[in-house]
Design a protein around this motif. Structure first.
Motif, PDB file in Angstrom:
ATOM      1  N   VAL A  81       0.861  -1.188   0.000  1.00  0.00           N
ATOM      2  CA  VAL A  81       0.000   0.000   0.000  1.00  0.00           C
ATOM      3  C   VAL A  81       0.892   1.232   0.000  1.00  0.00           C
ATOM      4  N   VAL A 123      -2.093  -1.623  -3.714  1.00  0.00           N
ATOM      5  CA  VAL A 123      -3.109  -0.571  -3.630  1.00  0.00           C
ATOM      6  C   VAL A 123      -2.361   0.739  -3.561  1.00  0.00           C
ATOM      7  N   CYS A 124      -2.589   1.621  -4.539  1.00  0.00           N
ATOM      8  CA  CYS A 124      -1.874   2.895  -4.561  1.00  0.00           C
ATOM      9  C   CYS A 124      -2.795   3.977  -5.110  1.00  0.00           C
ATOM     10  N   THR A 130      -7.930   5.750  -6.445  1.00  0.00           N
ATOM     11  CA  THR A 130      -7.139   4.614  -5.972  1.00  0.00           C
ATOM     12  C   THR A 130      -7.105   3.536  -7.042  1.00  0.00           C
ATOM     13  N   SER A 132      -6.034  -0.528  -7.697  1.00  0.00           N
ATOM     14  CA  SER A 132      -5.779  -1.787  -7.010  1.00  0.00           C
ATOM     15  C   SER A 132      -5.401  -2.846  -8.036  1.00  0.00           C
ATOM     16  N   GLN A 165      -6.412   5.413   0.269  1.00  0.00           N
ATOM     17  CA  GLN A 165      -5.980   4.066  -0.104  1.00  0.00           C
ATOM     18  C   GLN A 165      -6.259   3.076   1.027  1.00  0.00           C
ATOM     19  N   HIS A 168      -9.848   2.172   1.039  1.00  0.00           N
ATOM     20  CA  HIS A 168     -10.098   1.197  -0.017  1.00  0.00           C
ATOM     21  C   HIS A 168      -9.779  -0.219   0.469  1.00  0.00           C
TER      22      HIS A 168
END
Length: 300
Positions: A81, A123-124, A130, A132, A165, A168
């Motif tokens: 992440v 995940v960024c 965002t 994924s 993020q 998410h």
């Protein structure tokens, strides 16, 4: 095009000459503790632990509740992440871009997962959205994850907001995984702390903070007699006038603000039960990760 993963592996090979690679592998394996037939050890009960994991006989002998820990034997998933907002395109304390340090750290953790047969996902994003990428195995997949981070963390990106993020992850990532978070020097707030506690209740969480550049661009690389270039804040796009950096009152106020922000972040992560490490350059990534994994194991 140079492989980002190849840079990571080269850095790991250099590190292996100074510390045994097996030690790093051992620290990585110690993160994953799950229910299996392989009993590992006992530790003190903390709120949130499963009551069924309490060893009542050992607790009676010890005088306080102890829970059993087990070494996981199933394949694990590592979710990388990270923030790819424009803050990560700014300079770190070493003078490198924070993005380069993040890519190195994510690459090392992802490659450790690959070597142990585990899967890695990503995940960024930033405050604008965002991205994924699902967890898979293999070096080609890991290269894709690193490319995603490298190509999107630019000065043209939206402002950073790692909370988006993490939200998410909280909404969409199921099961118990290892979350490896690489982020800027975030500021603490109650809502952020609540989100972190929610994530920690479900996942193992490791947090690596990339240190900001000093007040003076290039600090501490420049000598006192050298002229300082003007710079600007990537988050607010306002100029940072170089001559103010040497004003004692400005420097003192800046140092106080940084210390207060750091203390707030550390307290927020500690209260959430999350182990944090810090890194200021790509050359320190391996040492920082080794220390982070070791502290997480000891905190177990």
């Amino acid at each position: 095009m140079t492989s980002l993963l190849q840079r990571v592996k080269s850095n790991m090979a250099i590190f292996a000459h100074r510390k045994a690679r097996g030690m790093l592998d051992g620290e990585y394996c110690s993160v994953f503790r799950g229910r299996s037939l392989d009993f590992d050890d006992l530790r003190a009960y903390v709120p949130g632990d499963e009551v069924r994991d309490i060893d009542w006989k050992a607790s009676a002998r010890h005088g306080s509740p102890l829970v059993k820990r087990y070494m996981a034997v199933r394949r694990q998933t590592v979710i990388l992440v990270t923030d790819t907002g424009r803050n990560m395109a700014a300079a770190a304390y070493s003078g490198e871009t924070k993005k380069d340090i993040a890519v190195m750290a994510l690459g090392v953790m992802g490659y450790l997962a690959h070597r142990h047969g585990d899967m890695a996902g990503l995940v960024c994003g930033d405050s604008g959205g965002t991205t994924s990428l699902p967890a898979k195995g293999g070096e080609a997949h890991l290269e894709r994850l690193l490319r995603q981070v490298d190509s999107t963390a630019t000065l043209d990106a939206a402002p950073s907001r790692i909370e988006d993020q993490l939200h998410h992850v909280a909404r969409n990532v199921r099961g118990r995984n290892l979350l490896f978070v690489v982020a800027d020097e975030v500021a603490a707030n109650p809502a952020f702390g609540q989100l972190l506690r929610r994530l920690r209740a479900q996942h193992e969480v490791l947090w690596l903070t990339v240190r900001d550049a000093g007040l003076a661009p290039g600090e501490p690389l420049l000598q006192p007699e050298q002229a300082l270039p003007d710079s600007y804040s990537v988050s607010g796009s306002h100029p940072l006038l170089a001559h103010l950096a040497r004003d004692p009152a400005v420097a003192a106020a800046y140092a106080t603000a940084v210390a207060e922000r750091d203390a707030g972040r550390k307290a927020m992560l500690r209260q959430a039960g999350i182990t944090e490490g810090e890194v200021d350059g790509t050359g320190g990534v391996m040492t920082a990760l080794f220390a982070l994994l070791e502290r997480h194991r000891r905190a177990g």
